[in-house]
Design an enzyme around this catalytic site. Structure first.
Site, mmCIF file in Angstrom:
data_model
loop_
_atom_site.group_PDB
_atom_site.id
_atom_site.type_symbol
_atom_site.label_atom_id
_atom_site.label_comp_id
_atom_site.label_asym_id
_atom_site.label_seq_id
_atom_site.Cartn_x
_atom_site.Cartn_y
_atom_site.Cartn_z
ATOM 1 N N ASP A 166 38.135 47.565 30.364
ATOM 2 C CA ASP A 166 36.719 47.319 30.065
ATOM 3 C C ASP A 166 35.931 47.087 31.342
ATOM 4 O O ASP A 166 34.700 47.007 31.300
ATOM 5 C CB ASP A 166 36.569 46.116 29.127
ATOM 6 C CG ASP A 166 37.315 44.892 29.620
ATOM 7 O OD1 ASP A 166 38.533 45.000 29.836
ATOM 8 O OD2 ASP A 166 36.687 43.843 29.809
ATOM 9 N N ASN A 167 36.609 46.987 32.462
ATOM 10 C CA ASN A 167 35.907 46.761 33.729
ATOM 11 C C ASN A 167 35.995 47.976 34.641
ATOM 12 O O ASN A 167 35.763 47.873 35.839
ATOM 13 C CB ASN A 167 36.487 45.536 34.440
ATOM 14 C CG ASN A 167 36.122 44.248 33.717
ATOM 15 O OD1 ASN A 167 35.159 44.215 32.948
ATOM 16 N ND2 ASN A 167 36.869 43.192 33.961
ATOM 17 N N ASP A 186 31.360 44.858 37.320
ATOM 18 C CA ASP A 186 31.834 43.534 36.896
ATOM 19 C C ASP A 186 32.459 42.759 38.051
ATOM 20 O O ASP A 186 33.679 42.682 38.188
ATOM 21 C CB ASP A 186 32.819 43.625 35.723
ATOM 22 C CG ASP A 186 32.074 43.681 34.400
ATOM 23 O OD1 ASP A 186 30.836 43.889 34.418
ATOM 24 O OD2 ASP A 186 32.706 43.503 33.352
HETATM 25 P P1 AMP Z 1 35.326 39.930 31.833
HETATM 26 O O1 AMP Z 1 36.711 39.393 31.942
HETATM 27 O O2 AMP Z 1 34.283 39.128 32.555
HETATM 28 O O3 AMP Z 1 35.236 41.367 32.139
HETATM 29 O O4 AMP Z 1 34.913 39.770 30.306
HETATM 30 C C1 AMP Z 1 35.662 40.255 29.237
HETATM 31 C C2 AMP Z 1 34.839 40.147 27.988
HETATM 32 O O5 AMP Z 1 34.410 38.803 27.793
HETATM 33 C C3 AMP Z 1 33.586 41.015 27.956
HETATM 34 O O6 AMP Z 1 33.414 41.436 26.646
HETATM 35 C C4 AMP Z 1 32.514 40.030 28.351
HETATM 36 O O7 AMP Z 1 31.253 40.409 27.889
HETATM 37 C C5 AMP Z 1 32.994 38.751 27.675
HETATM 38 N N1 AMP Z 1 32.499 37.530 28.315
HETATM 39 C C6 AMP Z 1 32.857 37.017 29.510
HETATM 40 N N2 AMP Z 1 32.200 35.867 29.736
HETATM 41 C C7 AMP Z 1 31.406 35.635 28.682
HETATM 42 C C8 AMP Z 1 30.488 34.612 28.324
HETATM 43 N N3 AMP Z 1 30.248 33.559 29.094
HETATM 44 N N4 AMP Z 1 29.865 34.737 27.129
HETATM 45 C C9 AMP Z 1 30.094 35.761 26.324
HETATM 46 N N5 AMP Z 1 30.946 36.749 26.595
HETATM 47 C C10 AMP Z 1 31.599 36.692 27.753
HETATM 48 MG MG MG Z 2 33.865 42.700 32.069
#
Ligand code: AMP
Ligand code: MG
Length: 541
Positions: free
Chosen positions: A286-287, A296
């Site tokens: 997803d990144n 990201d």
């Molecule tokens: P990441 O590990 O930051 O790439 O995030 C993985 C998933 O978690 C993605 O769907 C992000 O949108 C979601 N996400 C990360 N942090 C938050 C947050 N504080 N609030 C809502 N969704 C989050």
């Molecule tokens: Mg992400």
């Protein structure tokens, strides 16, 4: 008589929101957490905040939107980019995607704290999507709050722009705004939550489509939607590949050509990360951007001492899946997941497998070109060059050596002089983190390598006149070292944004010496060796 056009203001931005116009949306418009099937996006408005305050803006990104620097000073700017006001033509929405996290399918993820405001067409006909990060919950927020804190927002803002100026493909960052509210975070998930200042970054990119956008529809068996999104992506993000058309065989060939290009772009991206010493830290599917952009910025880091096993992400400390040296393999693994997702559109594994094999070749050639440039050689060829590069990595890991400083020092040596390696060794001393560990054996090894390298350079096809400049363009002097970002964050948390703005400015010219700014090129100081934010980062943001 002609009159100069009045400088465009924010209110005059023109939007053409193709993603929402052309792809199916979620019929539900209320903002609550849910699974969203059969749709690519959900309408969701940013959450208004108490007191938006502009911390920093990137003038170059304003210019992409045809806006002059003064446009950011209008009070409306901070209001819009904190999510308090919408401009005419904006259609705020969050998109649906899934992903493999740390090797496991995680189901629906989606824009949990990113809200796309809309798509701008600038005077050059370029399209740029504006996306707020940290502007409140969306249907995809799962258990989280949709918010972001200042420390991670400073890191995202600065590193996006630093990467761009380094020449590495990336999403951009327009603005960094404080919300005037606090957000509670437990930085190391160890039972120490604390309130931190909340912030919103406005990211800008031609698209924010990720591998996971395709995986989610494939995982749900929704091949019709998978195809619609693929066709849309080819049409909008890869227009040079041509419309998919109606003929089934031509369509399949079109999807293969597209996947092949995604592999190539990803190969180039990772080779660039390796060139500058960047570790993404969370290379989940997803990144990864379908356009091959760095996307990201979370617990990323920059190599200070050259250590292929280093990962900045504490969540990854055990398996070190996302360590520097493994990034090329992890990208391939991610491409394999994308290939699996696209398989229903193609119905044949063989061309996908060929493209994945080609990824290895593309990566290898991009990496060799980058290394040749770093070493000031026309090209790397043959086993001798391979051995020279391997010996270099052996030298770099034999004692803790600052990667950035090492290459810049190499850049400064005059290959025409008749100095021997032995007399040049001490030039590298500023790059040694543990000078007390540097013994005679190490000195002899580095001297031998320098002699071999200088002999190779003298035999090279490249004209000596252009060599130093070519090397300089491949070896940055200033990178977004973790401790530099942390120092800017410490000041920003005290209300002093000078550090953020200065760092943004330094990173505008990462390859050029900037008199008076030598401190920004200094190796990591010892206090930063184990301080949180400088060598260890978590996903908490
Ligand atoms: P990441 O590990 O930051 O790439 O995030 C993985 C998933 O978690 C993605 O769907 C992000 O949108 C979601 N996400 C990360 N942090 C938050 C947050 N504080 N609030 C809502 N969704 C989050
Ligand atoms: Mg992400």
């Amino acid at each position: 008589m002609s009159t100069a056009a009045a400088p465009p203001s924010l209110a005059e931005l023109r939007f053409d929101n193709r993603f929402v116009a052309e792809l199916p949306g979620d019929p539900e418009s209320a903002n609550f957490r849910r699974q969203v099937a059969g749709a690519c996006w959900s309408s969701v408005a940013p959450t208004a905040v108490a007191a938006p305050r502009l911390v920093a803006v990137a003038d170059e990104v304003l210019a992409l939107l045809d806006l002059p620097p003064a446009a950011a000073q209008a009070p409306l700017f901070a209001e819009v980019f904190a999510g308090n006001r919408l401009l005419d033509g904006m259609q705020p929405h969050a998109t649906c995607y899934g992903g493999h996290q740390f090797g496991n399918w995680a189901g629906q993820l989606g824009d949990g704290r990113a809200i796309n405001l809309g798509e701008i067409v600038n005077a050059d006909g370029e399209r740029w999507i504006l996306q707020l990060k940290g502007a409140g919950p969306t249907p995809y927020s799962r258990g989280a709050d949709g918010l972001a804190v200042l420390r991670s927002s400073v890191r995202e803002f600065l590193c996006s722009e630093a990467m761009h100026h380094l020449g590495v493909p990336t999403t951009r960052a327009l603005s960094l705004v404080l919300t005037g509210e606090t957000v509670v975070r437990d930085m190391f998930y160890d039972g120490n939550p604390r309130p931190e200042p909340g912030a919103v970054v406005c990211r800008v990119a031609p698209s924010f489509t990720r591998f996971g956008h395709f995986e989610i529809h494939a995982a749900r068996g929704d091949h019709a939607l998978l195809q619609r999104l693929a066709d849309y992506t080819i049409r909008t993000d890869f227009p040079h590949l041509g419309e998919p058309g109606d003929d089934p065989a031509a369509r399949r060939a079109g999807y293969v050509a597209w996947f092949d290009e995604v592999c190539q772009r990803t190969a180039r991206l990772i080779a660039e990360w390796m060139r500058v010493g960047f570790v993404h830290g969370v290379m989940n599917t997803d990144n990864l951007s379908i356009l091959g952009l760095t996307i990201d910025y979370g617990p990323y880091g920059w190599l200070d001492d050259y250590d292929p096993d280093w990962t900045p992400n504490t969540t990854d400390a055990q398996g070190r899946r996302y360590r520097y040296g493994q990034q090329p393999q992890v990208a391939l693994w991610n491409l394999l997941q994308l290939a699996n997702a696209l398989h229903p559109l193609i119905g044949d594994s063989a061309p996908l497998e060929r493209a994945l094999e080609d990824y290895g070749r593309h990566y290898e050639s991009a990496w060799r070109a980058a290394m040749a440039a770093k070493l000031g050689l026309a090209a790397l060829d043959g086993d001798d060059d391979q051995a020279l590069v391997e010996a270099l990595f052996g030298v770099l890991t034999a004692t803790e050596t600052d990667m950035t400083l090492f290459y810049r020092t190499l850049n400064e040596l005059d290959p025409g002089s008749d100095a021997t390696g032995a007399t040049l060794v001490e030039r590298f001393a500023p790059a040694w983190y543990r000078p007390e560990h540097v013994d005679d054996d190490y000195r002899a090894r580095l001297a031998r390598w320098l002699d071999d390298y200088r002999a190779r350079v003298r035999a090279d096809a490249l004209a000596p006149a252009g060599r130093a400049a070519r090397m300089r363009r491949a070896n940055p002097l200033y990178v977004m070292r973790n401790y530099l970002a942390q120092l800017a964050i410490d000041r920003a948390e005290q209300g002093d944004f000078g550090g953020v703005r200065e760092l943004l400015d330094v990173m505008r010219r990462p390859y050029d010496p900037q008199p008076g700014r030598e401190a920004y090129a200094a190796p990591r100081p010892d206090w930063a060796r184990s301080r949180a934010g400088c060598s260890m980062l978590s996903c908490s943001s």
